[in-house]
Motif scaffolding. Structure first.
Motif, PDB file in Angstrom:
ATOM      1  N   HIS A   8       5.314  -3.030   3.703  1.00 35.66           N
ATOM      2  CA  HIS A   8       4.276  -2.509   2.807  1.00 35.66           C
ATOM      3  C   HIS A   8       3.235  -1.729   3.596  1.00 35.66           C
ATOM      4  N   SER A   9       2.686  -0.724   2.947  1.00 35.04           N
ATOM      5  CA  SER A   9       1.655   0.127   3.550  1.00 35.04           C
ATOM      6  C   SER A   9       0.401   0.107   2.680  1.00 35.04           C
ATOM      7  N   SER A  12       0.175   0.235  -1.203  1.00 36.57           N
ATOM      8  CA  SER A  12       0.000  -0.951  -2.063  1.00 36.57           C
ATOM      9  C   SER A  12      -0.912  -1.929  -1.348  1.00 36.57           C
ATOM     10  N   ASP A  37       6.655  -0.464  -1.066  1.00 42.78           N
ATOM     11  CA  ASP A  37       5.362  -0.828  -1.641  1.00 42.78           C
ATOM     12  C   ASP A  37       5.525  -1.285  -3.085  1.00 42.78           C
ATOM     13  N   GLY A 127      -4.960   2.214  -2.748  1.00 47.27           N
ATOM     14  CA  GLY A 127      -3.623   1.694  -2.974  1.00 47.27           C
ATOM     15  C   GLY A 127      -3.538   0.966  -4.306  1.00 47.27           C
ATOM     16  N   HIS A 248       3.031  -6.711   6.134  1.00 59.42           N
ATOM     17  CA  HIS A 248       1.841  -6.213   5.436  1.00 59.42           C
ATOM     18  C   HIS A 248       0.736  -5.790   6.412  1.00 59.42           C
TER      19      HIS A 248
END
Length: 285
Positions: A8-9, A12, A37, A127, A248
């Motif tokens: 995930h970036s 999100s 994401d 996000g 994350h």
């Protein structure tokens, strides 16, 4: 090959930008990384533009689903991001995230926690806002020591004092949408009991009969016995077995490549996909 199919970036609830994530994936010695994401593909373009030589990007998303009142996540890989029906469903889920977050904030305020929408929005940084952003606000306020400690019945876990429901897709409908968009579907962390209630194995059987491609077995939230049991279930049902970090950034303790996917399984995922294809890095900026 070292293959991590769940990250995930900041698109999100991760803390690394998509560009930073792919650079860190290359530095961690990964050959393949999937950007998944929550309910969004917004980070794909930035990740592709920065993709280092020697690293291949698998585009994807983690879809929020709910079955019989139990939250579950579906990893969708290599689908057509512009396919109208799946795009509309992702937007519906994302659009419900803001009122849900504001509802959780209201409940926290009623419990005496002085969290604000402005604080949570600042943490989300543009996000797709979600519970981890609210959890990070609780950490900043000193209410809990870590993000994981916010996911309890006392605070944000399913059924918790400050929990709020949101629109989530029926997993059988999600499966149909992903398949129609040319994608491959894998049930994420299906036995992560520390996150709350999990769907019964009978649901995995039914999803397999409906076309589910695989289950994420090797994951930080599955202990060795659970991984062994899930591996047996996958073999029985003819499902692919994946492994991944669920990275994350600094929001969680997992590290890139903590768990990985067998290259033969990765090859089968790419063979099944028709909506998009893995992109090899050419040395991004």
């Amino acid at each position: 090959m070292r293959i991590d199919l769940h990250t995930h970036s900041t698109a999100s609830d991760g803390t690394d930008t998509p560009a930073d994530l792919v650079r860190k994936a290359a530095a961690a010695g990964l050959d393949v990384v999937a950007l998944t994401d929550h309910d969004t593909t917004r980070g794909h373009a930035e990740a592709l533009a920065a993709l280092p030589a020697g690293l291949t990007l698998v585009t994807g998303a983690e879809l929020s689903c709910r079955l019989d009142g139990i939250s579950m996540h579906m990893l969708a890989y290599l689908f057509d991001p512009e396919e109208p029906a799946l795009l509309a469903e992702r937007e519906l889920v994302r659009d419900d995230r803001v009122p849900r977050a504001k509802g959780m904030i209201a409940k926290l305020n009623a419990l005496g926690v002085p969290v604000t929408w402005e604080q949570v929005a600042r943490i989300a940084g543009g996000g797709s806002v979600g519970r981890p952003h609210v959890a990070s606000a609780l950490v900043d306020l000193g209410v809990v020591p870590s993000v994981n400690d916010a996911f309890t019945q006392e605070w944000l876990a399913d059924g918790g004092r400050a929990h709020m429901e949101k629109h989530e897709t029926d997993p059988f409908e999600a499966l149909r949408l992903v398949k129609n968009a040319g994608g491959v579907a894998v049930f994420a962390h299906p036995a992560a009991t520390k996150r709350g209630r999990i769907v019964p194995e009978s649901a995995v059987v039914a999803l397999a009969e409906a076309g589910l491609d695989g289950i994420e077995v090797d994951h930080m939230d599955h202990d060795p016995d659970t991984r062994a049991r899930l591996r047996g279930l996958a073999k029985e049902l003819g499902l692919l077995v994946t492994g991944s970090s669920d990275y994350h950034g600094s929001r969680k303790s997992c590290v890139l490549g903590e768990f990985t996917t067998d290259p033969e399984v990765y090859g089968e995922i790419t063979r099944r996909a028709t909506g998009a294809f893995p992109v090899p890095g050419a040395g991004g900026v």
